[in-house]
Design a protein around this motif. Structure first.
Motif, PDB file in Angstrom:
ATOM      1  N   VAL A  84      -4.943 -10.154 -52.179  1.00  0.00           N
ATOM      2  CA  VAL A  84      -3.469  -9.307 -51.815  1.00  0.00           C
ATOM      3  C   VAL A  84      -4.461  -7.748 -51.895  1.00  0.00           C
ATOM      4  O   VAL A  84      -4.191  -6.796 -50.956  1.00  0.00           O
ATOM      5  CB  VAL A  84      -2.399  -9.268 -52.697  1.00  0.00           C
ATOM      6  N   LYS A  85      -5.219  -7.496 -52.924  1.00  0.00           N
ATOM      7  CA  LYS A  85      -5.668  -5.876 -52.959  1.00  0.00           C
ATOM      8  C   LYS A  85      -6.667  -5.724 -51.746  1.00  0.00           C
ATOM      9  O   LYS A  85      -6.866  -4.615 -51.300  1.00  0.00           O
ATOM     10  CB  LYS A  85      -6.683  -6.026 -54.324  1.00  0.00           C
ATOM     11  N   SER A  86      -7.508  -6.726 -51.572  1.00  0.00           N
ATOM     12  CA  SER A  86      -8.179  -6.623 -50.271  1.00  0.00           C
ATOM     13  C   SER A  86      -7.456  -6.581 -48.777  1.00  0.00           C
ATOM     14  O   SER A  86      -7.888  -5.698 -48.178  1.00  0.00           O
ATOM     15  CB  SER A  86      -8.967  -7.982 -50.026  1.00  0.00           C
ATOM     16  N   LEU A  87      -6.448  -7.184 -48.918  1.00  0.00           N
ATOM     17  CA  LEU A  87      -5.444  -6.868 -47.820  1.00  0.00           C
ATOM     18  C   LEU A  87      -4.915  -5.605 -47.619  1.00  0.00           C
ATOM     19  O   LEU A  87      -4.562  -4.708 -46.645  1.00  0.00           O
ATOM     20  CB  LEU A  87      -4.281  -8.087 -47.676  1.00  0.00           C
ATOM     21  N   GLU A  88      -4.523  -4.804 -48.773  1.00  0.00           N
ATOM     22  CA  GLU A  88      -4.035  -3.729 -48.995  1.00  0.00           C
ATOM     23  C   GLU A  88      -4.873  -2.563 -48.633  1.00  0.00           C
ATOM     24  O   GLU A  88      -4.768  -1.686 -47.786  1.00  0.00           O
ATOM     25  CB  GLU A  88      -3.585  -3.303 -50.256  1.00  0.00           C
TER      26      GLU A  88
END
Length: 214
Positions: A84-88
């Motif tokens: 999720v952090k990478s998608l953010e």
């Protein structure tokens, strides 16, 4: 117990052939998904997260939290948080504070994320095109078999989340025998034909208590 991949065993056992066939189908899904990863520089699970959020973001907020994604995809919260952090960082997802509890966040797609998720959501359509070649009767038989298999795997703890009709407390199987709509949903008070049974229903309430199921 003999391996289902032992050809001597497989050739004489129908159940082993079915398992081997399902494994081959899973290979087709992996290939299709990996094709998308190369084109969009995303991992397979990131693609699945985007598509999941696209079609569940209007449902109950709990379905779009990190903890829920972890249960949905049988991953650790740490693994989900990293993805999720990478998608953010790619400006595809953002965290929306949950009303009444500032410690909880709901995951939402950005406009860019929604546009990409819409494009990515067709990655398995080629499988559907092949399934569509079979008649509706054959499709219903396969659907019933797969739903029963998923339910059995869930009872065994292999699959955590299942929102199918047949695992829901509102579902009444064969409530109207001898009719074209043999089943019944108590939630909407409506008879159901076999083709109307759902694999993923947002109103689902578990028939039995399953560890990890909300």
């Amino acid at each position: 117990m003999e391996s289902v991949f032992n050809l001597a065993t497989q050739h004489r056992e129908t159940d082993s052939k079915i398992v081997a066939a399902l494994e081959r189908l899973s290979q087709a899904f992996r290939i299709l998904l990996w094709e998308q990863t190369k084109e969009h520089d995303l991992s397979p699970i990131q693609i699945q997260f985007l598509v999941y959020l696209l079609y569940h973001q209007q449902e109950r907020g709990s379905l779009c939290r990190v903890s829920r994604l972890a249960r949905e995809f049988d991953l650790t919260q740490a693994t989900v948080s990293d993805a999720v952090k990478s998608l953010e960082e790619k400006n595809l997802v953002y965290r929306e504070p949950y009303p009444g509890d500032k410690r909880v966040f709901t995951l939402r797609l950005t406009p860019q994320g929604e546009q990409l998720a819409l494009k990515l959501s067709t990655w398995a359509n080629v499988i559907k095109e092949n399934v569509a070649q079979f008649c509706s009767k054959e499709q219903e038989i396969v659907l019933k078999f797969l739903m029963q298999l998923i339910a059995s795997l869930q009872r065994g703890g292999i699959i955590t989340i299942s929102r199918m009709c047949i695992t829901c407390r509102f579902f009444q199987p064969d409530a109207h025998p001898g009719t074209d709509s043999p089943h019944h949903c108590k939630l909407i008070d409506k008879p159901l034909v076999n083709s109307e049974l759902r694999i993923d229903c947002p109103e689902h309430e578990p028939l039995i208590e399953v560890k990890g199921q909300e």
